[in-house]
Enzyme design. Structure first.
Site, PDB file in Angstrom:
ATOM      1  N   LYS A  42       0.811  -1.196   0.000  1.00 50.33           N
ATOM      2  CA  LYS A  42       0.000   0.000   0.000  1.00 50.33           C
ATOM      3  C   LYS A  42       0.858   1.264   0.000  1.00 50.33           C
ATOM      4  O   LYS A  42       0.373   2.347  -0.302  1.00 50.33           O
ATOM      5  CB  LYS A  42      -0.869   0.028   1.273  1.00 50.33           C
ATOM      6  CG  LYS A  42      -1.820  -1.117   1.423  1.00 50.33           C
ATOM      7  CD  LYS A  42      -2.477  -1.053   2.810  1.00 50.33           C
ATOM      8  CE  LYS A  42      -2.306  -2.378   3.464  1.00 50.33           C
ATOM      9  NZ  LYS A  42      -2.816  -2.450   4.832  1.00 50.33           N
ATOM     10  N   GLY A  43       2.119   1.092   0.370  1.00 51.72           N
ATOM     11  CA  GLY A  43       2.991   2.252   0.586  1.00 51.72           C
ATOM     12  C   GLY A  43       3.093   3.222  -0.574  1.00 51.72           C
ATOM     13  O   GLY A  43       3.244   4.419  -0.372  1.00 51.72           O
ATOM     14  N   ASP A 102      14.604  -0.348   0.063  1.00 56.92           N
ATOM     15  CA  ASP A 102      15.351  -0.492   1.319  1.00 56.92           C
ATOM     16  C   ASP A 102      16.357  -1.640   1.142  1.00 56.92           C
ATOM     17  O   ASP A 102      17.380  -1.468   0.506  1.00 56.92           O
ATOM     18  CB  ASP A 102      14.318  -0.750   2.424  1.00 56.92           C
ATOM     19  CG  ASP A 102      14.883  -0.706   3.827  1.00 56.92           C
ATOM     20  OD1 ASP A 102      15.761   0.108   4.084  1.00 56.92           O
ATOM     21  OD2 ASP A 102      14.431  -1.496   4.669  1.00 56.92           O
ATOM     22  N   PHE A 151      14.129   5.271   9.911  1.00 57.80           N
ATOM     23  CA  PHE A 151      12.791   4.828   9.557  1.00 57.80           C
ATOM     24  C   PHE A 151      11.887   6.047   9.395  1.00 57.80           C
ATOM     25  O   PHE A 151      11.732   6.850  10.311  1.00 57.80           O
ATOM     26  CB  PHE A 151      12.226   3.881  10.624  1.00 57.80           C
ATOM     27  CG  PHE A 151      11.052   3.108  10.118  1.00 57.80           C
ATOM     28  CD1 PHE A 151      11.227   1.980   9.321  1.00 57.80           C
ATOM     29  CD2 PHE A 151       9.761   3.524  10.420  1.00 57.80           C
ATOM     30  CE1 PHE A 151      10.132   1.278   8.834  1.00 57.80           C
ATOM     31  CE2 PHE A 151       8.656   2.818   9.930  1.00 57.80           C
ATOM     32  CZ  PHE A 151       8.845   1.701   9.139  1.00 57.80           C
ATOM     33  N   ILE A 152      11.331   6.191   8.196  1.00 55.52           N
ATOM     34  CA  ILE A 152      10.523   7.376   7.900  1.00 55.52           C
ATOM     35  C   ILE A 152       9.048   7.002   7.709  1.00 55.52           C
ATOM     36  O   ILE A 152       8.736   5.868   7.326  1.00 55.52           O
ATOM     37  CB  ILE A 152      11.044   8.122   6.643  1.00 55.52           C
ATOM     38  CG1 ILE A 152      11.096   7.186   5.413  1.00 55.52           C
ATOM     39  CG2 ILE A 152      12.417   8.720   6.908  1.00 55.52           C
ATOM     40  CD1 ILE A 152      11.483   7.872   4.112  1.00 55.52           C
ATOM     41  N   ARG A 164       0.303   6.835   7.217  1.00 54.41           N
ATOM     42  CA  ARG A 164       0.352   6.892   5.752  1.00 54.41           C
ATOM     43  C   ARG A 164      -0.264   8.180   5.225  1.00 54.41           C
ATOM     44  O   ARG A 164       0.091   8.669   4.163  1.00 54.41           O
ATOM     45  CB  ARG A 164      -0.433   5.722   5.145  1.00 54.41           C
ATOM     46  CG  ARG A 164       0.170   4.340   5.406  1.00 54.41           C
ATOM     47  CD  ARG A 164      -0.529   3.320   4.516  1.00 54.41           C
ATOM     48  NE  ARG A 164      -0.295   1.945   4.910  1.00 54.41           N
ATOM     49  CZ  ARG A 164       0.771   1.219   4.563  1.00 54.41           C
ATOM     50  NH1 ARG A 164       1.711   1.754   3.823  1.00 54.41           N
ATOM     51  NH2 ARG A 164       0.887  -0.029   4.955  1.00 54.41           N
TER      52      ARG A 164
HETATM   53  P1  IMP Z   1      12.700  -3.870   1.030  1.00 57.61           P
HETATM   54  O1  IMP Z   1      12.236  -5.174   0.508  1.00 57.61           O
HETATM   55  O2  IMP Z   1      13.573  -4.022   2.235  1.00 57.61           O
HETATM   56  O3  IMP Z   1      13.355  -2.986  -0.014  1.00 57.61           O
HETATM   57  O4  IMP Z   1      11.421  -3.150   1.643  1.00 57.61           O
HETATM   58  C1  IMP Z   1      10.643  -2.260   0.992  1.00 57.61           C
HETATM   59  C2  IMP Z   1       9.395  -2.007   1.811  1.00 57.61           C
HETATM   60  O5  IMP Z   1       9.692  -1.887   3.207  1.00 57.61           O
HETATM   61  C3  IMP Z   1       8.776  -0.697   1.434  1.00 57.61           C
HETATM   62  O6  IMP Z   1       7.855  -0.860   0.388  1.00 57.61           O
HETATM   63  C4  IMP Z   1       8.135  -0.246   2.737  1.00 57.61           C
HETATM   64  O7  IMP Z   1       6.830  -0.782   2.848  1.00 57.61           O
HETATM   65  C5  IMP Z   1       8.986  -0.850   3.820  1.00 57.61           C
HETATM   66  N1  IMP Z   1       9.955   0.142   4.366  1.00 57.61           N
HETATM   67  C6  IMP Z   1      11.286   0.142   4.229  1.00 57.61           C
HETATM   68  N2  IMP Z   1      11.852   1.190   4.835  1.00 57.61           N
HETATM   69  C7  IMP Z   1      10.831   1.904   5.382  1.00 57.61           C
HETATM   70  C8  IMP Z   1      10.766   3.135   6.143  1.00 57.61           C
HETATM   71  O8  IMP Z   1      11.756   3.823   6.433  1.00 57.61           O
HETATM   72  N3  IMP Z   1       9.522   3.529   6.514  1.00 57.61           N
HETATM   73  C9  IMP Z   1       8.386   2.825   6.209  1.00 57.61           C
HETATM   74  N4  IMP Z   1       8.413   1.678   5.492  1.00 57.61           N
HETATM   75  C10 IMP Z   1       9.622   1.229   5.089  1.00 57.61           C
HETATM   76 MG    MG Z   2       5.137  -0.887   4.482  1.00 59.55          MG
END
Ligand code: IMP
Ligand code: MG
Length: 179
Positions: A42-43, A102, A151-152, A164
């Site tokens: 949903k992000g 991330d 963490f944002i 959100r």
């Molecule tokens: P990845 O698979 O580690 O790249 O994770 C990506 C997902 O992690 C993003 O779509 C977010 O939902 C969540 N995420 C990663 N870092 C943050 C953050 O700083 N704040 C909020 N959600 C995060």
């Molecule tokens: Mg998320």
């Protein structure tokens, strides 16, 4: 909600400009192509809504939902498909739209899976990038803002499904995590 924010990192103004810039670039790069923008729920929904309006060429949109995180702030390494795409990807120029890159595990998994459905092309677009935290070899083709390893929340990004709907992006007060 506002009282949980320790400080604002990116204002509405700042975000608008970053999104406009990416939209302009996409509009140039995808001229004459069959652009399908895919938002990873949903992000990315807030970013997607703004980005698609910053794109000035014809495009279609689709949504998919995966879960890669529990309620915490660290990756579990598990990616599960909760909702798949409605569109056939054959002949489409796919642009995956994410809120934040991330560890890269989520997008890496999704890209691999969608690649097998024979789109004409796949590119990645993320509003935020945390390169320091990458655990797999993946880079965004379009990326708006490079963020520090914090963490944002806001502008679509959540902590435990909240925040959100903040129109800006900020950092939470430490006590919020211990509640
Ligand atoms: P990845 O698979 O580690 O790249 O994770 C990506 C997902 O992690 C993003 O779509 C977010 O939902 C969540 N995420 C990663 N870092 C943050 C953050 O700083 N704040 C909020 N959600 C995060
Ligand atoms: Mg998320």
């Amino acid at each position: 909600m506002e009282q949980d924010i320790a400080r604002v990192l990116y204002s509405e103004e700042y975000l608008r400009e970053a999104v406009q810039k990416i939209g302009k670039q996409i509009s140039e790069d995808y001229k004459g192509k069959n652009l399908l923008m895919v938002s990873v729920l949903k992000g990315s929904v807030v970013f997607m809504a703004d980005l698609m309006r910053a794109v000035t060429i014809p495009c279609s949109i689709d949504f998919m939902s995966v879960s890669s995180y529990g309620s915490g702030t660290k990756t579990s390494g598990v990616v599960r498909i909760l909702k798949d795409l409605d569109n056939d990807l054959n002949g489409k120029d796919l642009l995956l739209v994410e809120d934040i890159l991330d560890s890269g595990m989520t997008l890496s998994y999704i890209r691999e899976m969608l690649q097998q459905r024979n789109p004409s092309s796949i590119r990645l677009c993320t509003l935020f990038d945390k390169p320091e935290r990458r655990s797999v070899d993946i880079q965004a083709d379009y990326s708006g803002i490079c963020v520090p390893d914090e963490f944002i929340v806001g502008y679509g990004l959540d902590y435990d499904e909240k925040y959100r709907n903040l129109p800006y992006v900020g950092v939470l007060k430490p006590e919020v995590y211990t509640k």
